[in-house]
Design a protein around this motif. Structure first.
Motif, PDB file in Angstrom:
ATOM      1  N   UNK A 366      45.928 102.189  96.644  1.00 32.43           N
ATOM      2  CA  UNK A 366      45.063 102.576  95.602  1.00 32.43           C
ATOM      3  C   UNK A 366      43.809 101.974  95.493  1.00 32.43           C
ATOM      4  N   UNK A 367      42.708 102.637  95.707  1.00 31.87           N
ATOM      5  CA  UNK A 367      41.424 101.842  95.773  1.00 31.87           C
ATOM      6  C   UNK A 367      40.786 102.108  94.382  1.00 31.87           C
ATOM      7  N   UNK A 368      40.249 100.809  93.756  1.00 27.27           N
ATOM      8  CA  UNK A 368      39.475 100.780  92.558  1.00 27.27           C
ATOM      9  C   UNK A 368      38.329 100.861  92.741  1.00 27.27           C
ATOM     10  N   UNK A 369      37.741 101.999  92.116  1.00 23.43           N
ATOM     11  CA  UNK A 369      36.075 102.379  92.148  1.00 23.43           C
ATOM     12  C   UNK A 369      35.425 101.652  90.979  1.00 23.43           C
ATOM     13  N   UNK A 370      34.117 101.067  91.435  1.00 25.02           N
ATOM     14  CA  UNK A 370      33.436 100.380  90.286  1.00 25.02           C
ATOM     15  C   UNK A 370      32.726 101.458  89.402  1.00 25.02           C
ATOM     16  N   UNK A 371      32.742 100.957  88.217  1.00 25.82           N
ATOM     17  CA  UNK A 371      32.094 101.836  87.195  1.00 25.82           C
ATOM     18  C   UNK A 371      31.174 101.098  86.379  1.00 25.82           C
ATOM     19  N   UNK A 372      30.154 101.617  86.171  1.00 25.14           N
ATOM     20  CA  UNK A 372      29.099 101.062  85.033  1.00 25.14           C
ATOM     21  C   UNK A 372      29.506 100.811  83.673  1.00 25.14           C
ATOM     22  N   UNK A 373      29.835  99.508  83.611  1.00 25.25           N
ATOM     23  CA  UNK A 373      30.626  99.295  82.131  1.00 25.25           C
ATOM     24  C   UNK A 373      29.751  98.682  81.134  1.00 25.25           C
ATOM     25  N   UNK A 374      29.883  98.833  80.037  1.00 28.93           N
ATOM     26  CA  UNK A 374      28.829  98.372  78.879  1.00 28.93           C
ATOM     27  C   UNK A 374      29.184  96.929  78.948  1.00 28.93           C
ATOM     28  N   UNK A 375      28.150  96.154  78.086  1.00 29.73           N
ATOM     29  CA  UNK A 375      28.185  94.566  78.170  1.00 29.73           C
ATOM     30  C   UNK A 375      29.426  94.221  77.208  1.00 29.73           C
ATOM     31  N   UNK A 376      29.907  93.010  77.707  1.00 30.85           N
ATOM     32  CA  UNK A 376      31.190  92.512  77.200  1.00 30.85           C
ATOM     33  C   UNK A 376      31.061  91.266  76.139  1.00 30.85           C
ATOM     34  N   UNK A 377      31.469  91.249  75.117  1.00 33.81           N
ATOM     35  CA  UNK A 377      31.082  90.118  74.307  1.00 33.81           C
ATOM     36  C   UNK A 377      32.211  88.991  74.705  1.00 33.81           C
ATOM     37  N   UNK A 378      31.868  87.741  74.589  1.00 32.57           N
ATOM     38  CA  UNK A 378      32.633  86.661  75.119  1.00 32.57           C
ATOM     39  C   UNK A 378      33.740  86.491  74.079  1.00 32.57           C
ATOM     40  N   UNK A 379      33.580  86.981  72.726  1.00 29.18           N
ATOM     41  CA  UNK A 379      34.789  87.006  72.097  1.00 29.18           C
ATOM     42  C   UNK A 379      34.814  88.169  71.193  1.00 29.18           C
ATOM     43  N   UNK A 380      36.151  88.644  70.888  1.00 28.06           N
ATOM     44  CA  UNK A 380      36.304  89.843  70.344  1.00 28.06           C
ATOM     45  C   UNK A 380      35.755  89.979  68.706  1.00 28.06           C
ATOM     46  N   UNK A 381      35.888  88.523  68.190  1.00 30.08           N
ATOM     47  CA  UNK A 381      35.322  88.713  66.819  1.00 30.08           C
ATOM     48  C   UNK A 381      34.659  86.937  66.747  1.00 30.08           C
ATOM     49  N   UNK A 382      33.609  87.300  66.127  1.00 31.24           N
ATOM     50  CA  UNK A 382      32.740  85.964  65.866  1.00 31.24           C
ATOM     51  C   UNK A 382      32.975  85.466  64.167  1.00 31.24           C
ATOM     52  N   UNK A 383      33.737  84.316  63.811  1.00 26.88           N
ATOM     53  CA  UNK A 383      33.764  84.118  62.515  1.00 26.88           C
ATOM     54  C   UNK A 383      32.615  83.162  62.315  1.00 26.88           C
ATOM     55  N   UNK A 384      31.866  83.382  61.073  1.00 23.50           N
ATOM     56  CA  UNK A 384      30.965  82.337  60.888  1.00 23.50           C
ATOM     57  C   UNK A 384      30.965  82.103  59.199  1.00 23.50           C
ATOM     58  N   UNK A 385      30.273  80.958  58.869  1.00 25.33           N
ATOM     59  CA  UNK A 385      30.182  80.631  57.489  1.00 25.33           C
ATOM     60  C   UNK A 385      28.776  80.172  57.158  1.00 25.33           C
ATOM     61  N   UNK A 386      28.379  80.445  56.009  1.00 20.91           N
ATOM     62  CA  UNK A 386      27.076  80.112  55.391  1.00 20.91           C
ATOM     63  C   UNK A 386      27.004  79.880  54.038  1.00 20.91           C
ATOM     64  N   UNK A 387      26.376  78.960  53.252  1.00 18.81           N
ATOM     65  CA  UNK A 387      26.610  78.708  51.847  1.00 18.81           C
ATOM     66  C   UNK A 387      25.279  79.848  51.270  1.00 18.81           C
ATOM     67  N   UNK A 388      25.955  80.238  50.048  1.00 14.76           N
ATOM     68  CA  UNK A 388      25.319  81.071  49.332  1.00 14.76           C
ATOM     69  C   UNK A 388      23.837  80.660  48.868  1.00 14.76           C
ATOM     70  N   UNK A 389      23.546  79.326  49.102  1.00 14.52           N
ATOM     71  CA  UNK A 389      22.550  78.758  48.792  1.00 14.52           C
ATOM     72  C   UNK A 389      21.492  78.511  49.884  1.00 14.52           C
ATOM     73  N   UNK A 390      22.044  78.983  51.005  1.00 15.70           N
ATOM     74  CA  UNK A 390      20.987  78.894  52.107  1.00 15.70           C
ATOM     75  C   UNK A 390      19.761  79.409  51.896  1.00 15.70           C
ATOM     76  N   UNK A 391      18.913  79.058  52.569  1.00 19.05           N
ATOM     77  CA  UNK A 391      17.349  79.552  52.553  1.00 19.05           C
ATOM     78  C   UNK A 391      17.484  81.119  53.526  1.00 19.05           C
ATOM     79  N   UNK A 392      16.450  81.930  53.136  1.00 19.04           N
ATOM     80  CA  UNK A 392      16.129  83.003  54.116  1.00 19.04           C
ATOM     81  C   UNK A 392      15.516  82.410  55.285  1.00 19.04           C
TER      82      UNK A 392
END
Length: 659
Positions: A366-392
């Motif tokens: 079985x020969x695997x053929x290369x396919x132009x694949x879309x970019x892949x993120x280093x993590x499937x989900x990025x959890x982040x936190x920010x205070x509601x008082x943070x500045x713009x």
């Protein structure tokens, strides 16, 4: 000397009669001739019928009546004084008698298979007196069988099956022929069997009609069906016998005598790396000359570097081996796989295992053929936190994606605005840094789930998606307040220290350690003589009375300001007003009425006077403004109010008055 047809038939009769006579002993002939048939009461000479046993050949085709035999009484002197009479089966219609001579003839062709014998009666009469000279006697004319029926296979044509590779002499089927001729006389019904077509593969037993195999190792895969012609001949098969035939179709049934074989020693298939898991990569099939269950296959991967990446199963309908993907393919990690696949029969016949293994193997690459694949993120989900008082403009976090292809094309980032309609956030197109674009309010939206798009610079159609969950951290920016709109009442007969209401508070904020509320009366209300507040230290407070004798006539509603402080840093507070209504209560302390005040007539004003005052207002229809009259009536009543008196309820225009 040449004989005619009639003479030849008579000749055959004479031969038959000769055979009958030759079969009788001398004693039987003597008894037949001397047997008495009649004796009267008077002494007379023995007399008896004189005739031979009668036989008639069947199927006589002559034009003249066929002579059967002669009846004769020993009292007949030949002078014509005796007359012979014939009766019984076939008399006159088939058999006739010459009344003078006693000669019997058959006038019709007889068929033994229709009737084998006829029972008749004979009489000898005195011609002058017409009286019997002999007792009536019964005799039988037997129809002599000739071989005029051929054997017949009533159950034919036949079909049968026998396993291929059966040993010589294996029984296949038994055929049976029936002959309508007399089985007790001669050989007319004695049948022997022979095979006219089907040799040298099959044979038939002459006496039983059992068909058997005659050649060893007959192979269904070479020829699976044979047409046999079986003959049955009477007269024990001798010349002149009659015969009949039937056909027998013999089918060789399959046995598992052929192992599976792959038509090729190796196969190669090309598959793109983007093929999803569980997709079919290839179908291969081992050939098997057997059929049905004997051709059912089992496939398995016995060797190779793709054991954990691929698996093989069998298609029950086509008996193909189906190769599918178990894990995702990655051209950049591995470009080819080699599998060694075995096909085997499920149930091999032990008799043929000596021919070799009932399995075969082949190689699949079985020969695997290369396919132009879309970019892949280093993590499937990025959890982040920010205070509601943070500045713009403050940074919240960073996402990262890369092009998995060997070209490693640069990536640009953007936010899918369908997931951020209010545009609270921005992302740097090159670095993936996410910043705030608007002020945040946790109480409005505590979590923002946004999708980040990563696009290849060289091929914008290749887009990867990353997912970011931004949690807004709480700050203490909301003051506490009453948990609900309280409807608080106090009875007119309430005692000091009585709890009339329990209150609690809510706060839109969500401190990490939970809420802690502190309750008190405002400074202005802390010294009032009517009510007090007790903080229960469990986020609730109790409102208590400080005196007795509340009266609606004096004051029907009290407003109590309550001060609530939360435990935030810095803490926030609010003043909430509790409305307390004075009510008339029953003996159990349940409020009966709170809204209307009681009016009591003075002792000097009679009920009649009250009615007269009210009647003036009701009956003055000519007045321009009846409301003025009513207001005057209410004023007079109020003016004469005294603490005591008898009471009576009078409804007036929706207002309840009490006397």
């Amino acid at each position: 000397m040449k004989l005619g047809k009639v003479e030849f038939c008579h000749f055959l009769q004479l031969i038959a009669l000769f055979l009958c006579f030759s079969g009788m002993s001398q004693a039987e002939l003597s008894r037949s001739r001397s047997k008495p048939f009649f004796q009267s009461g008077r002494s007379r000479t023995k007399r008896s019928w004189v005739w031979n046993q009668f036989f008639v050949l069947e199927e006589y085709m002559g034009s003249d009546p066929l002579y059967v035999g002669k009846l004769h009484s020993d009292v007949d002197k030949g002078d014509g004084s005796i007359k012979y009479i014939l009766s019984g089966e076939g008399a006159s219609s088939i058999f006739i008698i010459d009344e003078n001579t006693g000669d019997i003839h058959a006038t019709k062709r007889l068929d033994r298979e229709e009737q084998a014998y006829y029972t008749l009666r004979a009489q000898a009469l005195d011609r002058l007196t017409n009286k019997p000279v002999e007792p009536e006697s019964e005799f039988v004319i037997k129809i002599q069988d000739i071989n005029d029926n051929e054997p017949k296979f009533l159950d034919g044509p036949y079909t049968a099956g026998v396993p291929e590779m059966s040993p010589v002499g294996t029984s296949v089927v038994q055929v049976t022929a029936t002959d309508a001729d007399d089985p007790t006389y001669g050989n007319s019904a004695r049948v022997v069997y022979s095979i006219l077509q089907g040799q040298p593969y099959f044979s038939v037993e002459p006496k039983t009609g059992v068909i058997k195999t005659a050649l060893p190792n007959m192979d269904r895969e070479a020829k699976d069906q044979y047409l046999l012609v079986i003959q049955a001949k009477d007269m024990v098969g001798q010349n002149g016998g009659l015969s009949g035939t039937t056909s027998v179709t013999v089918t060789l049934t399959d046995v598992n005598d052929n192992p599976p074989r792959f038509p090729r020693r190796s196969y190669q298939y090309n598959v793109p790396e983007s093929l999803p898991v569980a997709s079919v990569v290839a179908r291969i099939k081992a050939a098997d000359a057997d059929i049905g269950a004997n051709a059912e296959m089992e496939y398995k991967i016995v060797d190779g570097d793709g054991l954990g990446v691929f698996k093989i199963s069998v298609d029950k309908d086509t008996q193909e081996g189906i190769i599918t993907i178990q894990k995702e393919l990655d051209f950049e990690a591995k470009t080819s796989y080699t599998l060694r696949i075995e096909a085997a029969n499920k149930d091999a016949d032990p008799r043929f295992l000596s021919l070799g293994p009932f399995s075969d193997t082949t190689t699949v690459k079985i020969i695997v053929e290369d396919v132009d694949e879309p970019p892949v993120f280093s993590s499937p989900l990025y959890p982040m936190e920010v205070s509601e008082a943070t500045q713009v403009g403050n940074i919240i976090g960073t996402v990262a994606a890369h092009d998995p292809d060997s070209s490693n094309s640069p990536v640009r980032y953007s936010i899918d605005r369908n997931t951020d309609l209010e545009r609270y956030f921005n992302i740097d197109a090159n670095s993936g840094v996410i910043t705030t674009a608007k002020s945040l309010d946790r109480e409005t939206n505590a979590i923002h789930n946004i999708t980040v798009l990563a696009m290849e610079s060289q091929n914008p159609s290749q887009v990867g998606r990353g997912y970011v969950a931004i949690t807004i951290l709480d700050i203490n920016d909301n003051a506490p307040e009453f948990a609900m709109d309280y409807e608080t009442t106090v009875c007119e007969n309430a005692q000091p220290g009585q709890v009339i209401q329990k209150i609690s508070a809510v706060d839109k904020d969500e401190p990490s350690n939970g809420h802690q509320f502190y309750f008190s009366l405002t400074t202005d209300a802390s010294n009032n003589h009517n009510f007090s507040l007790k903080d229960n230290k469990d986020n609730t407070a109790s409102i208590l009375t400080r005196r007795n004798g509340f009266r609606r006539q004096e004051q029907s509603v009290y407003y109590l300001p309550v001060f609530i402080v939360d435990s935030g840093s810095p803490s926030l507070s609010s003043t909430n007003t509790l409305t307390i209504r004075v009510c008339d209560c029953d003996a159990d302390g349940i409020a009966q009425t709170c809204n209307a005040e009681a009016y009591v007539l003075p002792a000097g004003l009679s009920t009649g006077a009250l009615i007269a005052i009210l009647a003036c207002g009701l009956l003055c229809k000519s007045c321009q403004n009846n409301n003025n009259v009513l207001q005057l009536s209410y004023f007079l009543l109020h003016f004469f109010v005294v603490p005591f008196g008898e009471s009576v309820n009078i409804p007036l225009d929706g207002v309840l008055l009490t006397k």
